[in-house]
Design an enzyme around this catalytic site. Structure first.
Site: not given
Ligand code: 3PG
Ligand code: MG
Length: 407
Positions: A37, A378, A198, A355
């Protein structure tokens, strides 16, 4: 693709530029363990430095929930950022108020400062106009280079665009161009591979994705919820018992929509969640009560490989096993290599994002062999679903307003 203003449309010399980036990078013992990133956003900051702007960098890190959590400070990332940029990056211990102001006031043309974690303030995630105003007070213009956070309607992403002229950074631009080019009219059949831990945030999304793609591979922690929904014993595997009904509905809708769902048929199980824990491969119909599934098994990998042979486009978010723990990375690695080989042979167009996914592809040694790798997880999935991302919509809206104003 939505239209928006870019750095081509503004003279930034001597101008204070507030740049929203995503420094939510994996960290261990105060060091960044995956620089993707940072490396991908560096060109925007370098361009601003070269053009002699006064660069004020803002970002969230992790989920501190609106209060100061010292372990989630962005401070260790100032030198990490400096390393990529080849300059010293100043750090302000707050992102608004006197501490931020003091550092921003010190900036000369071509200097860079990083401000503390936006999410230390509750106003950020609430998209609070007052908090956005405090951020806006620090700069003359706003640049959004955080495509990976564009699915969040937060103050530094949405509300701020109502207060300052807003521009897309080079990474934001590149992500939207690449994803649009690759996936707006994808060659079919399209396969999506969704995994990772997640679960709750992605389950709903899987339902929508099933309407868009022809084949959906579900792996990782998420698969367990689907297997449990089908009445299978999943032992101590992570899952979301209150989502069983949703999972079943997703399976039914997918069937109706003609989307083929590939769930694991075998799994690598262990009794402990740790690297090299004693393990064995079993059918998903034979998971012992005291064991957990930590990876997909070889039969599942073969089935995915077979399906890939006739797939034209693949999009991937989330590892299919506990890839950070050897040997439970084997399934993810095998699939990554299969996708890479077919991409190389030009029979497959491959896009991956997120990530953990990036880390898994890097571990498998194939990150450069995919057609495109997005920094977003996401946000990438929501974009794929066809949902409007608040960050992108805000940039498009301000650009439209500017165009009408110019008429
Ligand atoms: C991610 O790592 O996908 C983004 O930085 C968003 O993070 P978050 O899901 O905590 O909003
Ligand atoms: Mg993330």
């Amino acid at each position: 693709m939505p239209e928006f203003k870019t750095l081509d449309n503004v003279d930034v010399r001597g101008v204070r530029v507030l740049v929203r980036v995503d420094l939510n990078v994996p960290m261990k013992d105060g060091k960044c363990t995956d620089r993707t990133r940072i490396d991908r956003l560096a060109p925007t900051l370098k361009e601003l430095i070269d053009k002699k702007a006064r660069v004020v960098v803002i970002s969230h890190f992790d989920r501190p929930g609106g209060k100061v959590v010292p372990s989630m400070s962005l401070k260790p990332l100032a030198p990490e950022l400096g390393r990529s940029l080849g300059v010293t990056v100043m750090f302000a211990e707050d992102c608004v108020g006197p501490k931020a102001r003091e550092v921003v006031d010190k900036l000369r043309d071509g200097d860079v400062a990083l401000l503390e974690n936006l999410r230390f303030h509750a106003g950020e995630e609430k998209n609070d106009p007052g908090f956005a105003r405090e951020l806006a007070d620090l700069a003359d213009i706003y640049v959004d280079d955080a495509f990976s956070a564009a699915h969040r309607a937060h103050a530094s992403i949405e509300a701020i665009t109502r207060l300052r002229p807003a521009y897309a950074g080079r990474l934001m631009q590149a992500e939207l161009e690449a994803l649009g080019g690759a996936l707006e009219k994808p060659q079919r059949p399209v396969m999506a591979i969704v995994g990772g831990a997640k679960i709750s945030t992605k389950l709903q999304l899987i339902g929508n994705l099933a309407k868009k793609v022809d084949r959906l591979v579900i792996g990782g922690g998420m698969a367990n919820t689907f297997l449990a929904a089908q009445g299978r014993e999943i032992g101590k595997s992570i899952s979301e018992p209150d989502m069983l009904k949703t999972a079943l509905e997703i399976l039914e809708t997918a069937k109706r929509d003609g989307c083929e769902i590939l769930l694991p048929t075998d799994a690598v199980i262990a009794r402990e969640f740790k690297a090299n824990a004693p393990h064995e491969t079993v059918s998903v119909t034979a998971v012992p009560k005291d064991a957990m599934m930590l990876d997909v098994g070889p039969a599942t990998v073969r089935a995915i490989e077979q399906s890939l042979a006739s797939t034209k486009t693949v999009v991937w978010n989330g590892p299919v096993g506990a890839f950070e723990l050897t040997p439970f990375d084997a399934g993810t690695t095998a699939i990554a290599r299969a996708v890479a080989a077919r991409t190389k042979a030009r029979t497959l167009m491959s896009v991956a994002g997120g990530g953990d996914t990036i880390a898994a592809l890097a571990k498998a040694g194939v990150i450069d062999q995919f057609s495109y790798v997005s920094t977003a997880g996401g946000a990438f999935l929501e974009w794929l679903e066809g949902r409007e991302l608040p960050g992108v919509a805000a940039l498009a809206r301000t650009s439209e307003m500017a165009r009408q104003g110019a008429r």
